[in-house]
Write a protein that holds these residues in place. Structure first.
Motif, mmCIF file in Angstrom:
data_model
loop_
_atom_site.group_PDB
_atom_site.id
_atom_site.type_symbol
_atom_site.label_atom_id
_atom_site.label_comp_id
_atom_site.label_asym_id
_atom_site.label_seq_id
_atom_site.Cartn_x
_atom_site.Cartn_y
_atom_site.Cartn_z
ATOM 1 N N LYS A 1 0.685 -1.326 -0.140
ATOM 2 C CA LYS A 1 -0.039 0.040 -0.167
ATOM 3 C C LYS A 1 0.862 1.253 -0.039
ATOM 4 O O LYS A 1 0.623 2.230 -0.734
ATOM 5 C CB LYS A 1 -0.840 -0.043 1.071
ATOM 6 C CG LYS A 1 -2.141 -0.798 1.124
ATOM 7 C CD LYS A 1 -3.119 -0.974 2.213
ATOM 8 C CE LYS A 1 -4.177 -1.936 1.874
ATOM 9 N NZ LYS A 1 -4.897 -2.174 3.173
ATOM 10 N N PRO A 2 1.861 1.424 1.072
ATOM 11 C CA PRO A 2 2.758 2.742 0.737
ATOM 12 C C PRO A 2 3.405 2.793 -0.432
ATOM 13 O O PRO A 2 3.572 3.764 -0.846
ATOM 14 C CB PRO A 2 3.589 2.520 2.061
ATOM 15 C CG PRO A 2 3.427 0.963 2.645
ATOM 16 C CD PRO A 2 2.165 0.451 2.104
ATOM 17 N N LEU A 3 4.005 1.833 -1.040
ATOM 18 C CA LEU A 3 4.562 1.844 -2.157
ATOM 19 C C LEU A 3 3.731 2.016 -3.481
ATOM 20 O O LEU A 3 4.075 3.104 -4.275
ATOM 21 C CB LEU A 3 5.096 0.343 -2.614
ATOM 22 C CG LEU A 3 6.210 -0.179 -1.818
ATOM 23 C CD1 LEU A 3 6.643 -1.582 -2.072
ATOM 24 C CD2 LEU A 3 7.709 0.739 -2.131
ATOM 25 N N LYS A 4 2.498 1.543 -3.328
ATOM 26 C CA LYS A 4 1.495 2.437 -4.263
ATOM 27 C C LYS A 4 1.072 3.811 -4.230
ATOM 28 O O LYS A 4 1.263 4.448 -5.115
ATOM 29 C CB LYS A 4 0.137 1.311 -4.268
ATOM 30 C CG LYS A 4 0.104 0.119 -5.023
ATOM 31 C CD LYS A 4 -1.256 -0.393 -4.892
ATOM 32 C CE LYS A 4 -1.411 -1.767 -6.133
ATOM 33 N NZ LYS A 4 -2.328 -2.626 -5.907
ATOM 34 N N ALA A 5 1.141 4.017 -2.818
ATOM 35 C CA ALA A 5 0.841 5.479 -2.823
ATOM 36 C C ALA A 5 1.864 6.411 -3.202
ATOM 37 O O ALA A 5 1.772 7.700 -3.790
ATOM 38 C CB ALA A 5 0.742 5.862 -1.013
#
Length: 842
Positions: free
Chosen positions: A101-105
């Motif tokens: 999730k943080p990588l996608k963000a």
């Protein structure tokens, strides 16, 4: 020092990150599709001829072992274990998803760590797999917690199997996911930091809240999982009655899972092993494993790789932490130049220095003590540093054992003159390597010389391609792996069929012990037949064993073909096969019949297992008219003899024709022969002497051991047992001598005279050690526990872990007997006359 695989040198093999390594695999690993308890499902095994034939499935759910209550309990045990591992698996998938999730963000910001496409590639299908397993776990957990006879869960496994298409997609993408993750790590420091230390939650009841694992290791977990689920399905089916509503559903789920595994392996097998040479040819890895090489007079552990056209012997290079591990090539032989030495050539090879048995046994005792300490530390929630220290110590000791125990030579010649010698502990293993090389040599192979660049490329590929990743020692095993079986395995080798022409045939049995295989029993030779009927029973001692191997040989009687090398077996292996020893299936009171298939030959056998604590019981005989299980004083009084007749007759027969028999007293006699002799001695039958003269000598030796083992109290008595244990521990030689002689004098006369009679016999056996390979230490190991082990009431106070056959108690029992065996001759009359010289205090 040349590659001693110590803890400081060989971090990648079990110290730096033992749980986290994804088996070092960057190409697609081969999925094991032969479940431990499901020989018939191994399609690949049968193609190669080493598979095992189907276990008869008719009658599942019937018979004493599979009564409803037992089956229900076994199903619950299987499911509880699977649920625990399922929880760990879900935590691993969660840990993998956490950075997604943080990588996608950040991917849509001006400073992305990874692009969206890279994220999609690396984490492909992980979310779907997680959801499937979370739903499965949430549905199964309450069923196991509220367990009763009405619970059904076959539909859950069927649904899980029907969703394997997601795994197919994951597997197809696996190689590119790994490559992408590696490239991103090299080019992006932030991602490298993330992927090197992912935190996996510990199980609910675990004291460890988190463990650190690499992304590469976690990406391997789904590949491993399908095999685990397939094993569980097979176990469940085994303990589910055929008329149970779950049975057809579990069968369907197993069929789907097996088909899935087979299709996956067909897709990935060539990819797993292919290396392209600089000339553009394809070279495949066929087999690899750890072997002990005798090089410049010392033993070195090597990782040996057999490719389609070359055998390469390598060791792992020392590297700084965090750097990529690499192999260093010690030598290679093109298969076109490789030859096995003839018998004449073998005779001129240097003799192999064999480590004395007592040194190996002392090391086993050390390992056993460390294991006990580790168990105590874990039970007391000890410091992880202390556990790590013990683990390192255990690795070093197990490594020493692995290096020093093999003694069967496996020689290789290069046509150009150089010879190499490996030492193996099992003839099975030697024939596997030999057969694999000979199979490849049937192809049209060309001799060649590798340039330094070609050799570098080939050696560089070994780390990625290897299929055997860890040295086979228990300290490299995961904690949740089976510790194996301790106790006695009873095996009846019934018969064999499938031979093309008449031959002189026999079988040997091997089991694994301390990470390597050892030969434990051998049937008699059945002469000139295509259908041998042995029907021989053996009792095999297990030391944490997980597998049983059966090898079928043709006996060679041609004296010209006999090899001067003691360890070289010249008899021809006709077939060989292996089965897993499943603790749940083997630990029953009933015999479990099976067939093992090897190169078109089928060997029929039965087995059952007795745990060590059951086999340690001394039970007095209800009939006092016989000799077995009857006090020695009662027997000698009835016979009006000083030494029981059974002891005198067995010893006389062994000295007459068995004193030069290799492994006398160590090699098992046929159990049915021993039982027949026992019955004859108990009945005081007139035909005893005729029967003894016809009987196999190992059966007579076994009868003598059984007599002492079944005495209602040990020959050296329960009363004096604690004093013997204290006496042998004394360090002052004079005090020890004083005490040990006083203890002998304290024995009842029948016990003492019989003990001295046996002692002199065992010394005469040891005098023939160059021929029979039975040293004083070997004999003390065999007879020590038999003569000293306390009877049931006493033993509770003295016995340590029943599974631990190398306990302090057992080793002390061996040491007591060894003390008397090494002592100058002890005469009964001298002993009694010297009463005054000995202290009366023990």
């Amino acid at each position: 020092a040349d590659f001693n695989y110590g803890a400081d040198e060989y971090d990648a093999e079990g110290n730096e990150e033992p749980k986290a390594l994804p088996e070092g695999s960057e190409t697609m690993p081969y999925i094991d599709e032969s479940p431990t308890m499901s020989p018939q499902l191994s399609a690949r095994g049968q193609e190669s001829g080493d598979g095992v034939s189907p276990t008869p499935t008719d009658g599942l759910g019937t018979g004493g072992e599979r009564d409803a209550g037992k089956g229900l309990e076994m199903r619950k045990l299987v499911l509880s274990g699977f649920l625990a591992s399922e929880e760990i698996y879900i935590n691993q998938l969660e840990a993998l998803l956490l950075p997604m999730k943080p990588l996608k963000a950040t991917a849509t910001t001006s400073q992305p760590v990874l692009t969206l496409q890279q994220i999609e590639t690396i984490f492909y299908k992980i979310q779907d797999i997680y959801e499937i397993h979370k739903e499965f776990y949430d549905s199964l957990c309450p069923k196991v917690q509220q367990w009763d006879s009405n619970v059904t869960m076959g539909h859950l496994f069927q649904k899980l199997a029907s969703q394997l298409g997601v795994y197919k997609a994951f597997v197809d993408n696996y190689k590119i996911a790994l490559e992408t993750a590696e490239k991103c790590s090299q080019s992006n420091y932030q991602f490298q930091k993330i992927s090197e230390e992912l935190k996996v939650k510990g199980p609910k009841d675990s004291k460890e809240s988190h463990t650190s694992v690499t992304m590469e290791a976690l990406l391997y977990k789904p590949i491993d999982r399908v095999t685990r689920s397939t094993l569980v399905l097979h176990d469940l089916l085994k303990h589910t009655p055929a008329d149970h509503p779950d049975y057809p559903l579990l069968q369907d789920a197993l069929r789907i899972s097996q088909n899935f595994l087979s299709s996956i392996n067909e897709d990935i097998d060539p990819r797993r092993t292919a290396v392209t040479t600089p000339k553009g040819e394809t070279r495949q890895l066929v087999k690899d494993g750890f072997l002990v090489e005798l090089s410049e007079g010392s033993r070195k552990l090597r990782h040996v790789f057999l490719f389609t056209d070359v055998l390469l012997c390598a060791k792992l290079k020392k590297t700084a932490v965090g750097k990529h591990q690499q192999y260093d090539c010690k030598w290679y032989v093109p298969l076109a130049d490789l030859v096995f030495p003839s018998l004449e050539e073998s005779e001129h090879c240097p003799q192999v220095h064999v480590i004395p048995d007592h040194e190996l046994e002392d090391m086993k005792m050390k390992i056993s003590t460390i294991k006990s300490e580790m168990q105590k530390e874990k039970a007391n929630k000890g410091q992880s540093r202390a556990i790590e220290r013990l683990k390192k110590k255990m690795f070093e000791n197990e490594f020493w054992l692995l290096l020093n125990s093999p003694a069967i030579p496996f020689r290789i010649h290069n046509r150009n003159g150089k010879s190499y010698l490996f030492l193996l502990s099992s003839d099975y293993e030697r024939s596997e390597w030999r057969e694999a090389i000979q199979r490849l040599q049937k192809k049209d192979l060309q001799a060649f010389v590798l340039s330094s660049v070609e050799l570098q490329v080939l050696t560089g590929s070994c780390f990625k391609l290897r299929t055997v990743h860890n040295i086979p020692v228990t300290s490299n095993k995961d904690d949740d792996e089976s510790p194996g079986l301790y106790g006695f395995l009873h095996v009846i080798v019934h018969s064999a069929k499938g031979f093309k022409q008449s031959a002189n045939l026999y079988c040997t049995l091997e089991v694994d012990s301390f990470g390597y295989f050892v030969s434990k029993a051998k049937t008699r030779v059945f002469r000139d037949t295509t259908e041998p009927q042995w029907n021989e029973e053996f009792e095999i001692e297990l030391e944490g064993s997980q597998s049983l191997r059966i090898l079928c040989y043709e006996k060679c009687y041609d004296k010209t073909k006999l090899n001067k090398d003691n360890n070289e077996i010249v008899d021809k292996i006709m077939g060989k096969g292996q089965i897993q020893l499943d603790p749940q299936a083997v630990q029953t009171k009933n015999w479990h019949m099976d067939v093992i298939e090897m190169n078109g030959i089928k060997v029929e056998f039965s087995m059952k297992f007795t745990s060590r604590d059951m086999s340690l019981k001394r039970t007095p005989s209800k009939k006092q008219t016989g000799v077995f299980g009857v006090k020695i004083s009662v027997v000698t009084k009835r016979e009006r003899s000083k030494v029981p007749y059974i002891v005198r007759q067995c010893i006389e027969e062994v000295e007459k024709r068995g004193i030069e028999e290799v492994g006398i007293y160590r090699i098992s006699g046929v159990a049915t022969d021993i039982q027949a002799l026992k019955a004859v001695f108990d009945a005081n039958n007139k035909d005893i002497l005729v029967m003894l003269s016809d009987m196999d000598i190992n059966a007579i030796a076994g009868t003598l051991k059984l007599y002492f083992r079944e005495l209602p109290e040990p020959l050296l008595t329960d009363r004096l047992y604690p004093a013997f244990m204290e006496g042998i521990a004394l360090s002052d030689p004079a005090a020890k001598e004083n005490c040990m002689m006083h203890l002998l004098r304290s024995l009842p006369d029948p016990n003492l005279i019989t003990f001295l009679f046996l002692l002199e016999h065992l010394k005469r056996v040891a005098e023939k050690e160059p021929i029979n390979k039975m040293s004083l230490h070997n004999l003390a190991t065999v007879f020590g526990p038999t003569l000293l082990r306390p009877s049931e009431g006493e033993s509770k106070a003295h016995l340590t872990l029943a599974s631990d056959i190398w306990s302090h108690d057992v080793m002390a029992q061996v040491q007591v007997l060894l003390y008397y065996l090494q002592h100058p001759p002890i005469s009964f009359t001298e002993l009694k006359r010297n009463t005054l010289y000995f202290s009366t205090d023990v």
